[in-house]
Design a protein around this motif. Structure first.
Motif, PDB file in Angstrom:
ATOM      1  N   THR A   1     -18.098   3.049   6.230  1.00  0.00           N
ATOM      2  CA  THR A   1     -19.208   2.474   5.673  1.00  0.00           C
ATOM      3  C   THR A   1     -19.636   1.142   5.910  1.00  0.00           C
ATOM      4  OG1 THR A   1     -19.046   4.073   3.818  1.00  0.00           O
ATOM      5  CG2 THR A   1     -20.443   1.942   3.166  1.00  0.00           C
ATOM      6  N   GLN A   2     -18.461   0.026   5.815  1.00  0.00           N
ATOM      7  CA  GLN A   2     -18.459  -1.204   6.221  1.00  0.00           C
ATOM      8  C   GLN A   2     -19.032  -1.555   7.611  1.00  0.00           C
ATOM      9  OE1 GLN A   2     -14.432  -2.377   4.926  1.00  0.00           O
ATOM     10  NE2 GLN A   2     -15.277  -2.870   3.151  1.00  0.00           N
ATOM     11  N   VAL A   3     -18.484  -0.771   8.482  1.00  0.00           N
ATOM     12  CA  VAL A   3     -18.681  -0.710  10.016  1.00  0.00           C
ATOM     13  C   VAL A   3     -20.266  -0.411  10.153  1.00  0.00           C
ATOM     14  CG1 VAL A   3     -18.461   0.027  12.156  1.00  0.00           C
ATOM     15  CG2 VAL A   3     -16.606  -0.536  10.877  1.00  0.00           C
ATOM     16  N   GLN A   4     -20.768   0.695   9.451  1.00  0.00           N
ATOM     17  CA  GLN A   4     -22.126   0.948   9.299  1.00  0.00           C
ATOM     18  C   GLN A   4     -22.976  -0.249   8.971  1.00  0.00           C
ATOM     19  OE1 GLN A   4     -23.568   4.497   7.540  1.00  0.00           O
ATOM     20  NE2 GLN A   4     -21.787   5.593   8.204  1.00  0.00           N
TER      21      GLN A   4
ATOM     22  N   HIS B   1     -22.892  -3.056  11.588  1.00  0.00           N
ATOM     23  CA  HIS B   1     -23.932  -2.539  12.591  1.00  0.00           C
ATOM     24  C   HIS B   1     -25.411  -2.436  12.550  1.00  0.00           C
ATOM     25  CE1 HIS B   1     -24.499  -0.621  16.724  1.00  0.00           C
ATOM     26  NE2 HIS B   1     -25.101   0.147  16.212  1.00  0.00           N
ATOM     27  N   ILE B   2     -25.819  -1.990  11.312  1.00  0.00           N
ATOM     28  CA  ILE B   2     -26.925  -2.058  10.870  1.00  0.00           C
ATOM     29  C   ILE B   2     -27.589  -3.716  11.037  1.00  0.00           C
ATOM     30  CG2 ILE B   2     -28.835  -2.057   8.908  1.00  0.00           C
ATOM     31  CD1 ILE B   2     -26.948   0.808   8.037  1.00  0.00           C
TER      32      ILE B   2
ATOM     33  N   GLN C   1     -31.433   2.151   3.551  1.00  0.00           N
ATOM     34  CA  GLN C   1     -32.560   3.029   4.084  1.00  0.00           C
ATOM     35  C   GLN C   1     -31.801   3.327   5.633  1.00  0.00           C
ATOM     36  OE1 GLN C   1     -36.233   1.123   4.509  1.00  0.00           O
ATOM     37  NE2 GLN C   1     -36.794   1.335   2.477  1.00  0.00           N
ATOM     38  N   PHE C   2     -31.146   2.626   6.115  1.00  0.00           N
ATOM     39  CA  PHE C   2     -30.540   2.733   7.418  1.00  0.00           C
ATOM     40  C   PHE C   2     -29.044   3.526   7.516  1.00  0.00           C
ATOM     41  CE2 PHE C   2     -33.869  -0.222   8.547  1.00  0.00           C
ATOM     42  CZ  PHE C   2     -34.423   0.250   9.600  1.00  0.00           C
TER      43      PHE C   2
ATOM     44  N   ILE D   1     -28.784  -9.981   2.757  1.00  0.00           N
ATOM     45  CA  ILE D   1     -27.417  -9.835   3.162  1.00  0.00           C
ATOM     46  C   ILE D   1     -27.511 -10.171   4.732  1.00  0.00           C
ATOM     47  CG2 ILE D   1     -25.600  -8.443   3.703  1.00  0.00           C
ATOM     48  CD1 ILE D   1     -26.178  -8.390   0.638  1.00  0.00           C
ATOM     49  N   GLN D   2     -26.525 -11.278   5.112  1.00  0.00           N
ATOM     50  CA  GLN D   2     -26.663 -11.872   6.428  1.00  0.00           C
ATOM     51  C   GLN D   2     -25.132 -11.878   6.991  1.00  0.00           C
ATOM     52  OE1 GLN D   2     -28.702 -15.526   6.829  1.00  0.00           O
ATOM     53  NE2 GLN D   2     -28.842 -15.321   8.929  1.00  0.00           N
ATOM     54  N   LEU D   3     -25.190 -11.364   8.506  1.00  0.00           N
ATOM     55  CA  LEU D   3     -23.855 -11.230   9.006  1.00  0.00           C
ATOM     56  C   LEU D   3     -23.408 -12.981   9.239  1.00  0.00           C
ATOM     57  CD1 LEU D   3     -24.271  -8.920  11.892  1.00  0.00           C
ATOM     58  CD2 LEU D   3     -22.594  -8.866  10.197  1.00  0.00           C
ATOM     59  N   THR D   4     -22.228 -13.033   9.115  1.00  0.00           N
ATOM     60  CA  THR D   4     -21.584 -14.533   9.522  1.00  0.00           C
ATOM     61  C   THR D   4     -20.990 -14.495  10.813  1.00  0.00           C
ATOM     62  OG1 THR D   4     -19.294 -13.888   8.834  1.00  0.00           O
ATOM     63  CG2 THR D   4     -20.788 -14.967   7.246  1.00  0.00           C
ATOM     64  N   GLN D   5     -20.886 -15.715  11.388  1.00  0.00           N
ATOM     65  CA  GLN D   5     -19.880 -15.420  12.754  1.00  0.00           C
ATOM     66  C   GLN D   5     -18.851 -14.597  12.825  1.00  0.00           C
ATOM     67  OE1 GLN D   5     -21.150 -16.641  15.830  1.00  0.00           O
ATOM     68  NE2 GLN D   5     -22.955 -17.052  14.399  1.00  0.00           N
ATOM     69  N   GLU D   6     -17.904 -14.599  11.980  1.00  0.00           N
ATOM     70  CA  GLU D   6     -16.901 -13.779  11.693  1.00  0.00           C
ATOM     71  C   GLU D   6     -17.442 -12.256  11.664  1.00  0.00           C
ATOM     72  OE1 GLU D   6     -13.306 -14.239  11.802  1.00  0.00           O
ATOM     73  OE2 GLU D   6     -13.992 -16.367  12.496  1.00  0.00           O
ATOM     74  N   GLY D   7     -18.419 -12.028  10.932  1.00  0.00           N
ATOM     75  CA  GLY D   7     -18.904 -10.762  10.728  1.00  0.00           C
ATOM     76  C   GLY D   7     -19.403 -10.133  12.310  1.00  0.00           C
ATOM     77  N   ILE D   8     -19.837 -11.011  12.756  1.00  0.00           N
ATOM     78  CA  ILE D   8     -20.543 -10.476  14.510  1.00  0.00           C
ATOM     79  C   ILE D   8     -18.920 -10.445  15.355  1.00  0.00           C
ATOM     80  CG2 ILE D   8     -21.671 -11.472  16.330  1.00  0.00           C
ATOM     81  CD1 ILE D   8     -23.454 -13.138  14.498  1.00  0.00           C
ATOM     82  N   LYS D   9     -18.297 -11.261  15.258  1.00  0.00           N
ATOM     83  CA  LYS D   9     -16.941 -10.811  15.835  1.00  0.00           C
ATOM     84  C   LYS D   9     -16.194  -9.706  15.386  1.00  0.00           C
ATOM     85  CE  LYS D   9     -16.030 -15.919  16.654  1.00  0.00           C
ATOM     86  NZ  LYS D   9     -15.164 -17.056  16.059  1.00  0.00           N
ATOM     87  N   ILE D  10     -16.225  -9.540  14.236  1.00  0.00           N
ATOM     88  CA  ILE D  10     -15.327  -8.449  13.898  1.00  0.00           C
ATOM     89  C   ILE D  10     -16.059  -6.899  14.173  1.00  0.00           C
ATOM     90  CG2 ILE D  10     -15.983  -7.916  11.400  1.00  0.00           C
ATOM     91  CD1 ILE D  10     -12.364  -7.936  12.255  1.00  0.00           C
TER      92      ILE D  10
END
Length: 144
Positions: A46-49, A52-53, A69-70, A105-114
């Motif tokens: 779920t977290q990877v989904q 990715h979204i 929704q996605f 909700i927004q991705l952080t740089q760490e979130g983008i990397k992981i």
């Protein structure tokens, strides 16, 4: 790994029942493989989904409702998954200035990397079947 011979050798099951059972076994085996891949990243499916979204949006920013929704399956654990991702510094949560009920909700740089690391491993999963069989399986699954 499931003992698929028990299913295929069963005289009590119809071919359709055997097919459904084999699909369930295969899905379970694949989920086990996916969970093992994600374990070093301390991420759930779920977290990877969610990551990715968010990675597919301009600016990597969405509301909680938009994320839901996605989702592939409308999992009730989205809020819990978001909280966990925030604790790991993979996302940030910000309330809308005009409407405090809306949370972005927004991705952080760490979130983008992981996300990039985990997603790269997930898409490298190989079913170990021929290209012809893969194309045939794809067409069959589209019909279900």
């Amino acid at each position: 790994m499931a003992n698929k011979e028990l299913i295929t050798n069963s005289t009590e099951l119809t071919q359709e029942q055997k097919t459904v059972s084999l699909l369930m076994c295969t899905a379970q085996e694949l989920m086990t493989k996916i969970n093992l891949i994600l374990q070093p990243y301390n991420l759930s499916v779920t977290q990877v989904q969610i990551l990715h979204i968010l990675s597919q949006t301009a600016g990597g920013k969405m509301t909680v409702s938009e994320i839901k929704q996605f989702m592939v399956n409308h999992n009730p654990n989205v809020s819990r998954s978001l909280n966990s991702l925030m604790k790991q510094n993979f996302i940030t949560k910000n309330r809308c200035a005009n409407d405090q009920r809306v949370v972005y909700i927004q991705l952080t740089q760490e979130g983008i990397k992981i996300h990039d690391l985990a997603y790269k491993e997930l898409i490298s999963i190989n079913l170990n079947i021929s290209k012809k069989d893969l194309n045939q399986l794809y067409k069959i699954l589209l019909k279900l």
